[in-house]
Enzyme design. Structure first.
Site, PDB file in Angstrom:
ATOM      1  N   HIS A 179       0.840  -1.202   0.000  1.00 16.12           N
ATOM      2  CA  HIS A 179       0.000   0.000   0.000  1.00 16.12           C
ATOM      3  C   HIS A 179       0.878   1.256   0.000  1.00 16.12           C
ATOM      4  O   HIS A 179       0.474   2.298  -0.527  1.00 16.12           O
ATOM      5  CB  HIS A 179      -0.905   0.029   1.236  1.00 16.12           C
ATOM      6  CG  HIS A 179      -1.984  -0.999   1.223  1.00 16.12           C
ATOM      7  ND1 HIS A 179      -1.763  -2.290   1.643  1.00 16.12           N
ATOM      8  CD2 HIS A 179      -3.284  -0.930   0.834  1.00 16.12           C
ATOM      9  CE1 HIS A 179      -2.902  -2.972   1.520  1.00 16.12           C
ATOM     10  NE2 HIS A 179      -3.827  -2.179   1.028  1.00 16.12           N
ATOM     11  N   ASP A 184      -4.845  -5.968  -7.916  1.00 16.35           N
ATOM     12  CA  ASP A 184      -5.036  -5.265  -6.651  1.00 16.35           C
ATOM     13  C   ASP A 184      -5.242  -3.786  -7.000  1.00 16.35           C
ATOM     14  O   ASP A 184      -5.145  -3.384  -8.165  1.00 16.35           O
ATOM     15  CB  ASP A 184      -3.832  -5.486  -5.731  1.00 16.35           C
ATOM     16  CG  ASP A 184      -4.202  -5.399  -4.254  1.00 16.35           C
ATOM     17  OD1 ASP A 184      -5.254  -4.809  -3.931  1.00 16.35           O
ATOM     18  OD2 ASP A 184      -3.440  -5.913  -3.409  1.00 16.35           O
TER      19      ASP A 184
END
Length: 353
Positions: free
Chosen positions: A192, A263
């Site tokens: 992230h 993702d």
């Protein structure tokens, strides 16, 4: 002269999954969902205040198109569970099932199936079609972002428990999505915020981390999400942007024919591919069926304006196979179901220790 009622065009699911900002749809979001490139919507905790509101939101999303969009959420149990109040069951982190396996494998498998059933039954009662679960990453004890989301350090245990969980999901009419192919557990960096690099050779990764994907296949795990991790001894690109990983290894070598989701393309781990268009083109070119664009409606709109792609018929069919095959009972009916009540009691026992 009889007036003809205006009908929505029947659009097949597109290759982009977007999100929404709040608890109801805005005019801009309704417009975005009608874009032919959109194929699904991912929900977050910010989209939930209570079950009544959530049901109204999912109904509105499904009604946005004549062929309903796929509604998904990250709802694994433990710290990754987007809906926690107003009756939703607190589910254990999957590591707890791995610990139980070490004491009693059969009890762990039973509980995993019940966890999958409760998870899926509650989501489906509120109009959610898919949860991005289970995590198939191995627990090496080094990845904070994975941590107790992983079942176990042994690929065989991960395979058995994820199979049991997928069976529970299927009992409630929900497909399973294994993540993060070929494995995120060996790296400490969080994709992230960083670009994780796994230095191991292909043979080692296939023998260990990717083994559950080979053993389970698309009949048990109808969807897969690759990792935003670079494996430089295999390819210079993160797995989700790598034709080597997605098309050659996952699809051809492992024979996988399920949906491959990227993702989130706004994550730091995706930045190596370029701007939002380059990221989407790289993921779709690698063999992904659908790409996620989360938390940045400006980038979602930019992508929808700029992306020029013919969504392959095979991808459309794979995505359609993820939609639930039967109607789900509403929440009140579910609460009165003795099987659900028993499964829920089992979860409360392991969550409370």
């Amino acid at each position: 002269m009889s007036s003809k009622k205006k009908t929505k065009p029947v659009l097949p699911p597109g290759p982009v999954m977007v999100d929404v900002a709040g608890t109801t749809l805005t005019k801009d979001e309704k417009r975005r969902l009608r874009n032919p490139l959109v194929g699904g919507v991912i929900l977050f905790a910010r989209n939930f205040t209570d079950r009544r509101q959530l049901c109204a939101l999912t109904r509105a999303i499904h009604k946005a198109r004549k062929e309903p969009l796929l509604i998904a959420v990250d709802h694994e149990g433990g710290r990754v569970q987007r809906f926690r109040d107003d009756g939703f069951t607190a589910l254990p982190p999957m590591q707890e099932l791995g610990k139980l396996w070490d004491r009693d494998p059969l009890a762990a498998m039973r509980l995993a199936t019940e966890a999958g059933y409760v998870l899926a039954a509650e989501l489906r009662a509120c109009g959610v079609d898919l949860s991005f679960t289970p995590v198939l990453d191995l627990d090496y004890g080094v990845s904070k972002v994975i941590g107790n989301r992983a079942f176990h350090h042994d690929a065989r245990v991960v395979t058995m428990l994820s199979r049991a969980l997928a069976q529970g999901l299927a009992l409630a009419g929900m497909a399973a999505c294994g993540k993060h192919f070929p494995g995120h557990g060996f790296v400490g960096a969080d994709s992230h915020h960083e670009i994780p690099v796994d230095p191991r050779p292909l043979a080692r990764i296939l023998k260990d981390d990717a083994a559950p994907y080979a053993w389970l296949g698309d009949l048990v795990m109808p969807a897969v999400m690759p990792a935003h991790v670079i494996y430089p001894k295999v390819d210079a690109q993160p797995a989700g942007f790598s034709r080597r990983w997605v098309s050659e290894i996952l699809r051809e070598r492992l024979g996988y024919d399920g949906v491959v989701f990227s993702d989130d393309l706004t994550m730091e781990g995706a930045s190596v591919a370029g701007d939002i268009l380059a990221r989407a083109e790289a993921a779709l070119g690698a063999g992904c069926d659908m790409v996620l664009v989360c938390n940045r409606p400006d980038l979602a709109d930019e992508l929808l304006d700029r992306l020029q792609v013919q969504h392959p018929a095979a991808s459309v069919e794979r995505i359609r196979r993820l939609m639930p095959r039967f109607a789900a009972p509403d929440w009140d009916t579910l609460q009165n179901d003795s099987r659900y009540q028993h499964a829920r009691r089992l979860q409360s026992q392991i969550v409370s220790g």
